[in-house]
Scaffold this motif. Structure first.
Motif, PDB file in Angstrom:
ATOM      1  N   THR A  41       1.402  -1.708   0.154  1.00  0.00           N
ATOM      2  CA  THR A  41       0.055   0.051   0.151  1.00  0.00           C
ATOM      3  C   THR A  41       0.898   1.252   0.031  1.00  0.00           C
ATOM      4  O   THR A  41       0.275   2.160  -0.326  1.00  0.00           O
ATOM      5  N   PHE A  42       2.209   0.903   0.123  1.00  0.00           N
ATOM      6  CA  PHE A  42       2.630   2.525   0.603  1.00  0.00           C
ATOM      7  C   PHE A  42       3.524   2.871  -0.422  1.00  0.00           C
ATOM      8  O   PHE A  42       3.089   4.264  -1.176  1.00  0.00           O
ATOM      9  N   GLY A  43       3.286   2.163  -1.681  1.00  0.00           N
ATOM     10  CA  GLY A  43       4.258   2.850  -2.690  1.00  0.00           C
ATOM     11  C   GLY A  43       2.490   3.336  -3.821  1.00  0.00           C
ATOM     12  O   GLY A  43       2.982   4.087  -4.515  1.00  0.00           O
ATOM     13  N   PRO A  44       1.957   3.043  -4.362  1.00  0.00           N
ATOM     14  CA  PRO A  44       0.424   3.571  -4.786  1.00  0.00           C
ATOM     15  C   PRO A  44       0.414   4.887  -3.768  1.00  0.00           C
ATOM     16  O   PRO A  44       0.106   5.633  -4.512  1.00  0.00           O
ATOM     17  N   ALA A  45       0.497   5.028  -2.233  1.00  0.00           N
ATOM     18  CA  ALA A  45      -0.063   5.920  -1.786  1.00  0.00           C
ATOM     19  C   ALA A  45       1.199   6.974  -2.111  1.00  0.00           C
ATOM     20  O   ALA A  45       0.530   8.361  -2.081  1.00  0.00           O
ATOM     21  N   GLU A  67      12.281   1.877  -1.520  1.00  0.00           N
ATOM     22  CA  GLU A  67      11.219   2.601  -2.564  1.00  0.00           C
ATOM     23  C   GLU A  67      10.967   3.936  -2.814  1.00  0.00           C
ATOM     24  O   GLU A  67      10.107   4.007  -4.159  1.00  0.00           O
ATOM     25  N   LEU A  68      11.261   4.749  -1.972  1.00  0.00           N
ATOM     26  CA  LEU A  68      10.938   5.844  -2.225  1.00  0.00           C
ATOM     27  C   LEU A  68      12.155   6.291  -3.459  1.00  0.00           C
ATOM     28  O   LEU A  68      11.505   7.046  -4.603  1.00  0.00           O
ATOM     29  N   ALA A  69      13.320   6.068  -3.663  1.00  0.00           N
ATOM     30  CA  ALA A  69      14.197   5.988  -4.648  1.00  0.00           C
ATOM     31  C   ALA A  69      13.940   5.935  -6.091  1.00  0.00           C
ATOM     32  O   ALA A  69      14.248   5.570  -7.568  1.00  0.00           O
ATOM     33  N   ARG A  70      13.121   4.050  -5.846  1.00  0.00           N
ATOM     34  CA  ARG A  70      12.964   3.357  -7.294  1.00  0.00           C
ATOM     35  C   ARG A  70      11.794   4.411  -7.624  1.00  0.00           C
ATOM     36  O   ARG A  70      11.321   3.929  -9.396  1.00  0.00           O
ATOM     37  N   ILE A  71      10.380   4.651  -6.599  1.00  0.00           N
ATOM     38  CA  ILE A  71       9.377   5.453  -7.970  1.00  0.00           C
ATOM     39  C   ILE A  71       9.525   6.784  -8.449  1.00  0.00           C
ATOM     40  O   ILE A  71       9.511   6.953  -9.481  1.00  0.00           O
ATOM     41  N   VAL A  72      10.910   7.498  -7.299  1.00  0.00           N
ATOM     42  CA  VAL A  72      10.632   8.449  -8.637  1.00  0.00           C
ATOM     43  C   VAL A  72      11.719   8.057  -9.425  1.00  0.00           C
ATOM     44  O   VAL A  72      11.416   9.301 -11.068  1.00  0.00           O
ATOM     45  N   ARG A  73      12.779   7.744  -9.978  1.00  0.00           N
ATOM     46  CA  ARG A  73      13.991   7.003 -11.021  1.00  0.00           C
ATOM     47  C   ARG A  73      12.615   6.115 -11.816  1.00  0.00           C
ATOM     48  O   ARG A  73      12.721   6.951 -13.054  1.00  0.00           O
TER      49      ARG A  73
END
Length: 379
Positions: free
Chosen positions: A248-252, A317-323
């Motif tokens: 749930t963190f990534g989609p949020a 996860e934050l680094a992956r999402i931003v990339r």
């Protein structure tokens, strides 16, 4: 002394997004009033009226100023004095010239943390600043970052005019208590205020101690604000309260960013991951306080394989999402929070989580050196 209107007159209340009218004056809010119906935890209300980054801004030829305020602080029955109410800081032409202790007003007495509360009503108090330089000058009165403060009256012995437009960019920042900075030595000692001064920008600090949880109403607030620069410091509350799993963190995070981008499609946006916190690096939350006042993680590290979050997982996860998003969003950037306060500096975390005042100032300088550099995201 002339009485100067606190609203609807020459004074700008910067850093506040709304005000509540009270029986004694006005209470600045760092969230719009419409958000009240969308949060259930009363702590959101409590931290949104703590005026981190809120200041009164005007021009004046006065030599003396008075600000009458009514503060709201707490006190455990076992403590001899109420919690410190912090300081008011006076800046003249951008330079800090005086600091004054904020008077104690209302006191909420408590039998213990989370125990029975009872209000001890207080009275407004007046803070006086004298000996200001002669002539017209730019003045800022910064309110204490950790203490809800009603503004009762502003008085001056000279003319008060609206501030001049100075062309500075507006930076909107959202984060946790580590950006709210209750432990800073004053309102201009919070790391966002330090960084804003070094970067030559105006900061709006929407950091909410204990409540940086990717709430949709915060994203909509940022979406609708004028902003030239935006940053989000995400992760510590999410792990310490164990409110998300990896699923749930990534989609949020995506949803929060999508909402902001609806209003600011091209604004430089910097995502900052958590600073070092030894207790939560490899162990999930929730947290509790140990008898020695240190933060302790109570989760099971074995749960990480099944989606429990630690700081290490959140940073990855934050680094992956931003990339992933940078392929279509060239103005989205990432900063590892350990570059602001790293694992070799954890002696500056008195409770194992919150930096002390010198560490907050270092964090502000490091953020500014990264964000406002010639090739930085806020260049």
């Amino acid at each position: 002394m002339r009485v100067i209107p606190l609203t609807g007159g020459p004074v700008e209340l910067r850093g506040a997004l709304d005000v509540d009218t009270t029986s004694t004056g006005v209470m600045p809010r760092r969230l719009p009033a419409w958000t009240r119906e969308q949060y259930q935890d009363p702590s959101v209300e409590g931290v949104s009226v703590m005026p981190s980054g809120v200041r009164l801004v005007f021009r004046t030829d006065a030599r003396e100023l008075e600000l009458e305020v009514l503060t709201f602080t707490g006190q455990l029955d076992t403590d001899p004095e109420p919690r410190p109410t912090g300081v008011l800081e006076l800046l003249v032409d951008g330079t800090l010239v005086e600091r004054r202790q904020t008077p104690v007003g209302h006191v909420m007495r408590m039998t213990g943390p989370g125990g029975v509360q009872r209000l001890i009503p207080g009275e407004p108090g007046t803070v006086r600043f004298t000996g200001l330089p002669a002539g017209m000058k730019d003045v800022e009165l910064w309110l204490p970052q950790q203490t809800p403060t009603e503004l009762v009256a502003l008085r001056a012995d000279g003319e008060v005019l609206p501030p001049r437009a100075d062309g500075r960019r507006r930076w909107v920042h959202h984060g946790s208590s580590i950006s709210h900075c209750l432990e800073a030595d004053g309102p201009t000692g919070t790391w966002p205020a330090v960084a804003a001064a070094l970067g030559g920008v105006e900061v709006v600090n929407l950091s909410l101690a204990g409540n940086a949880l990717l709430d949709p109403y915060v994203a909509r607030t940022i979406r609708d604000l004028p902003a030239d620069l935006i940053s989000l410091k995400v992760g510590i509350n999410i792990v310490s309260l164990a409110v998300f799993r990896l699923r749930t963190f990534g989609p949020a995070v995506h949803g929060f960013l999508d909402t902001i981008r609806d209003g600011h499609p091209d604004t430089p946006l910097l995502v900052v991951s958590p600073v070092s916190c030894p207790a939560l690096e490899q162990t999930p939350g929730p947290t509790k306080l140990s008898p020695d006042g240190k933060i302790v993680a109570t989760g099971d590290p074995a749960e990480v394989a099944m989606g429990a979050l630690t700081l290490e997982v959140v940073r990855d996860e934050l680094a992956r999402i931003v990339r992933a998003r940078q392929a279509r969003d060239a103005n989205l950037h990432y900063l590892d929070g350990r570059d602001m306060l790293g694992p070799d500096e954890t002696e500056d975390l008195a409770d194992g989580l919150h930096p002390n005042a010198p560490a907050y100032r270092r964090m502000g300088k490091r953020f500014a050196a990264h964000a406002f550099a010639d090739e930085g995201p806020f260049r």
